[in-house]
Design an enzyme around this catalytic site. Structure first.
Site, PDB file in Angstrom:
ATOM      1  N   GLY A  38      -9.134   4.358   1.690  1.00 25.83           N
ATOM      2  CA  GLY A  38      -7.921   4.774   2.405  1.00 25.83           C
ATOM      3  C   GLY A  38      -6.696   4.536   1.522  1.00 25.83           C
ATOM      4  O   GLY A  38      -5.868   5.427   1.311  1.00 25.83           O
ATOM      5  N   HIS A  39      -6.601   3.322   0.961  1.00 26.57           N
ATOM      6  CA  HIS A  39      -5.485   3.025   0.051  1.00 26.57           C
ATOM      7  C   HIS A  39      -5.510   3.986  -1.152  1.00 26.57           C
ATOM      8  O   HIS A  39      -4.470   4.475  -1.590  1.00 26.57           O
ATOM      9  CB  HIS A  39      -5.596   1.601  -0.504  1.00 26.57           C
ATOM     10  CG  HIS A  39      -5.469   0.520   0.515  1.00 26.57           C
ATOM     11  ND1 HIS A  39      -6.486  -0.361   0.803  1.00 26.57           N
ATOM     12  CD2 HIS A  39      -4.429   0.154   1.303  1.00 26.57           C
ATOM     13  CE1 HIS A  39      -6.084  -1.223   1.712  1.00 26.57           C
ATOM     14  NE2 HIS A  39      -4.838  -0.932   2.045  1.00 26.57           N
ATOM     15  N   ARG A 189      -9.671  -5.201   7.030  1.00 24.71           N
ATOM     16  CA  ARG A 189     -10.293  -6.164   7.953  1.00 24.71           C
ATOM     17  C   ARG A 189     -11.765  -5.837   8.213  1.00 24.71           C
ATOM     18  O   ARG A 189     -12.494  -6.693   8.711  1.00 24.71           O
ATOM     19  CB  ARG A 189      -9.538  -6.213   9.280  1.00 24.71           C
ATOM     20  CG  ARG A 189      -8.226  -6.971   9.182  1.00 24.71           C
ATOM     21  CD  ARG A 189      -7.658  -7.284  10.546  1.00 24.71           C
ATOM     22  NE  ARG A 189      -6.433  -8.067  10.436  1.00 24.71           N
ATOM     23  CZ  ARG A 189      -5.236  -7.566  10.163  1.00 24.71           C
ATOM     24  NH1 ARG A 189      -5.090  -6.270   9.989  1.00 24.71           N
ATOM     25  NH2 ARG A 189      -4.178  -8.357  10.078  1.00 24.71           N
TER      26      ARG A 189
END
Ligand code: PAF
Length: 282
Positions: A38-39, A189
């Site tokens: 995602g990053h 997370r």
């Protein structure tokens, strides 16, 4: 290419001053590390849009309302730097704590309204911490552009509001949520999930999709929500903080998707709090 890692503001400033003088656009990807695809999609978007790209890693204590969450937050700087090598980013800004919050630091940026609900309601002080650190990251890096994931959709709206209200000369870009093959939204997370919890985690997204499809078929939201929450509990989720239908632009609560709307959820699984959101009507 090894990414240059900077930890002190004077070193960062001497780079960005040169870039700004040459008229380069500076794209910033703010993160708290534990980088995932995602990053990396944000980094790719920044590379495509900007002359220079800075990725920032700072686990910001001011945005954690729970000390255990801060202590457990994954920290993987070496692996993060290696993941960035193929993108040839211009700098990795990993400020030492005193560069971000020197002694006697006393300023808070607070965005009203948008922060009253969902993450703002369940995590007191969270968005003040986010808005304060993001304001600093924008000014520290001389950003012209900044890239945020829609996974944290409320954060994206809060940052946009703040940049507009404070006349920060930064274009805030929202980029689509990246999902694992089973639908789980990528999140740092997720590293905290046990193998067993990891197999249950995609149920959250499945239930959200099933609500969205019910809404598109014209069914009422409240019973759809109640049934989905009950199925999440049966699957092993220990609590649902919220499962809300809200307007895409101002996050007001909606009884039905009569205007562009998103479904938002936060739920607990094996001690880990997962959040997600999907468009119901664009
Ligand atoms: O989304 C995050 O990782 C953080 O909230 C951010 C934007 C880097 C601010 O600390």
């Amino acid at each position: 290419m090894t990414v240059p890692i900077l930890r002190r503001l004077d070193a960062l400033r001497s780079l960005t001053r040169r870039w700004s003088l040459s008229g380069d656009t500076i794209g910033v990807v703010p993160t708290m590390g534990a980088l995932h695809d995602g990053h990396l999609s944000l980094v790719a978007a920044a590379k495509a849009a900007c002359d220079r790209v800075i990725v920032t890693i700072f686990v910001n204590p001011k945005q954690f309302n729970n000390p255990a969450d801060l202590a457990n937050y994954p920290r993987t700087e070496d692996a993060d730097a290696r993941k960035l090598e193929r993108f040839e980013v211009d700098a990795l800004w990993v400020p030492d704590a005193d560069q971000m919050y020197p002694a006697r630091f006393a300023t808070t940026v607070s965005v009203a309204g948008l922060t009253d609900v969902m993450e703002g309601a369940f995590r007191p002080g969270h968005f003040e911490g986010v808005a304060t650190v993001v304001t600093k990251l924008f000014t520290q890096t001389s950003a012209t552009d900044a890239f945020f994931g829609e996974k944290d959709y409320q954060q994206l709206l809060v940052v946009r509001r703040m940049a507009t209200d404070l006349d920060l000369p930064v274009t805030v870009h929202g980029c689509p949520t990246i999902r694992e093959i089973d639908g789980l939204a990528m999140s740092s997370r997720n590293l905290l999930l046990s193998d067993r919890a990891r197999t249950t985690a995609p149920t959250l997204h499945e239930e959200m999709e099933s609500i969205a499809s019910g809404l598109r078929d014209g069914l009422a939201f409240d019973p759809l929500r109640a049934a989905a929450a009950a199925r999440l509990t049966r699957a092993g989720f220990t609590g649902v903080d919220y499962l809300d239908l809200r307007a895409q632009d101002d996050l007001s609560s909606l009884p039905a998707p009569a205007r562009p709307a998103r479904l938002f959820a936060a739920a607990w699984l094996a001690g880990v709090r997962l959040i997600d959101n999907i468009a119901v009507r664009d």
